[in-house]
Design a protein around this motif. Sequence first.
Motif, PDB file in Angstrom:
ATOM      1  N   LEU A   1       0.816  -1.219   0.000  1.00  0.00           N
ATOM      2  CA  LEU A   1       0.000   0.000   0.000  1.00  0.00           C
ATOM      3  C   LEU A   1       0.841   1.256   0.000  1.00  0.00           C
ATOM      4  CD1 LEU A   1      -2.746  -0.972   2.608  1.00  0.00           C
ATOM      5  CD2 LEU A   1      -2.887  -1.002   0.123  1.00  0.00           C
ATOM      6  N   ALA A   2       2.092   1.120   0.336  1.00  0.00           N
ATOM      7  CA  ALA A   2       2.939   2.310   0.443  1.00  0.00           C
ATOM      8  C   ALA A   2       3.061   3.037  -0.880  1.00  0.00           C
ATOM      9  CB  ALA A   2       4.328   1.913   0.940  1.00  0.00           C
ATOM     10  N   GLY A   3       2.921   2.288  -1.977  1.00  0.00           N
ATOM     11  CA  GLY A   3       3.051   2.918  -3.284  1.00  0.00           C
ATOM     12  C   GLY A   3       1.768   3.513  -3.803  1.00  0.00           C
ATOM     13  N   CYS A   4       0.724   3.587  -2.973  1.00  0.00           N
ATOM     14  CA  CYS A   4      -0.539   4.152  -3.427  1.00  0.00           C
ATOM     15  C   CYS A   4      -0.379   5.617  -3.747  1.00  0.00           C
ATOM     16  CB  CYS A   4      -1.607   4.008  -2.341  1.00  0.00           C
ATOM     17  SG  CYS A   4      -2.145   2.319  -2.092  1.00  0.00           S
TER      18      CYS A   4
ATOM     19  N   LEU B   1     -15.839  -2.491   4.477  1.00  0.00           N
ATOM     20  CA  LEU B   1     -14.901  -2.933   5.501  1.00  0.00           C
ATOM     21  C   LEU B   1     -14.791  -4.455   5.496  1.00  0.00           C
ATOM     22  CD1 LEU B   1     -15.996  -0.660   8.507  1.00  0.00           C
ATOM     23  CD2 LEU B   1     -14.054  -0.311   6.963  1.00  0.00           C
ATOM     24  N   THR B   2     -13.549  -4.930   5.703  1.00  0.00           N
ATOM     25  CA  THR B   2     -13.291  -6.354   5.875  1.00  0.00           C
ATOM     26  C   THR B   2     -12.786  -6.557   7.306  1.00  0.00           C
ATOM     27  OG1 THR B   2     -10.967  -6.246   5.202  1.00  0.00           O
ATOM     28  CG2 THR B   2     -12.611  -6.462   3.449  1.00  0.00           C
ATOM     29  N   ASP B   3     -12.148  -7.694   7.555  1.00  0.00           N
ATOM     30  CA  ASP B   3     -11.595  -7.952   8.883  1.00  0.00           C
ATOM     31  C   ASP B   3     -10.131  -7.518   8.979  1.00  0.00           C
ATOM     32  OD1 ASP B   3     -10.471  -9.799   7.220  1.00  0.00           O
ATOM     33  OD2 ASP B   3     -10.954 -11.561   8.446  1.00  0.00           O
TER      34      ASP B   3
ATOM     35  N   ARG C   1      -6.225  -4.353   4.227  1.00  0.00           N
ATOM     36  CA  ARG C   1      -7.041  -4.706   3.067  1.00  0.00           C
ATOM     37  C   ARG C   1      -8.076  -3.611   2.797  1.00  0.00           C
ATOM     38  NH1 ARG C   1      -8.770  -9.415   4.621  1.00  0.00           N
ATOM     39  NH2 ARG C   1      -7.330 -10.737   3.471  1.00  0.00           N
ATOM     40  N   ASN C   2      -8.631  -3.036   3.870  1.00  0.00           N
ATOM     41  CA  ASN C   2      -9.604  -1.958   3.697  1.00  0.00           C
ATOM     42  C   ASN C   2      -9.003  -0.787   2.927  1.00  0.00           C
ATOM     43  OD1 ASN C   2     -11.341  -3.505   5.250  1.00  0.00           O
ATOM     44  ND2 ASN C   2     -10.979  -2.340   7.130  1.00  0.00           N
TER      45      ASN C   2
END
Length: 220
Positions: A19-22, A104-106, A110-111
Motif C-alpha cells: 500500500l505504500a506505493g498508493c 470494511l473487511t476484517d 485490506r480496507n
Amino acid sequence: MRLSPIYRLLYLVAFALSLAGCGAANSVPEATPTSAMPFSATSTRFILDPSQSTAQFSIDEILLGEPTTVTAVSSGVTGEIGVDFETPGKTAVGSIQVDTHQFLTDNDFRNRAIQRRILISDAYPFVTFTPTAVTGLPDRVTWGEPVPFQITGDLTIIGNTRPVTFAGTVLPVSESRLEGMAGATVLRKDFDLVVPSATGVAGVGEEVLLELTFVATAAE
C-alpha cells in the motif's frame, strides 16, 4: 482459517508495503447509466433504511497457501422502491447507491487497498445500480409470503457500466415495511477491477459475488 502469529505479522507487513506505493488515482471518465424506472401514480414509495441494509462483495483468494473468501460490507446503502399494491407488476426500483468508503473487511490494510487501489473511493465514491426491469412478481401481494424476483439494470463500478441481473426475494411484511435480499455474480475484468499484488497472496478469483440485504419503509 487461523494463521500463526509470525505468518500473520509477515502478511500484514507485506500488505502494508504494497500500500505504500498508493498514489493519486488516474482520472477516468464517469459512465452514465440509463434512466431509472418510473414509479406508477398508484405506487407506495419505500426508502431503503441504511441502519438495517447492507451491501457486500465476496471474492476468493489463496492466502499463504490456503483458500479463503474475503468479504467486504458497506452499510452506506441508499435507494427507493415504488410498490404498486394494486398491480404488483408495475412495481419499480430507483437507482441504488453504495458508499465505497464504507466497505470494511476484517483487515485494516485490506480496507485501505480496497478504498485506494481497487474501488478508488476518492474518485468514485459510489457503486451505482440503475434498474431497468423487474420480473417475476405475482399478480397480487400476500402479506408475510416471500416473493422471488429478478431485477435487471446497469451496474457502474469505477466508471465502468455493464448490464447485470440480480436474483432475489422480497418479503412484504406490511404496507409500510419490506424486507429482502438480492445477489449476482460479476467478473472483475468486466469492470477493470485490479487487485494489487501482496506477498502471501498466490491468487485472486475472477468472480465477485455481490449481495444486497435490505429493509425498506414507506415514506411518510
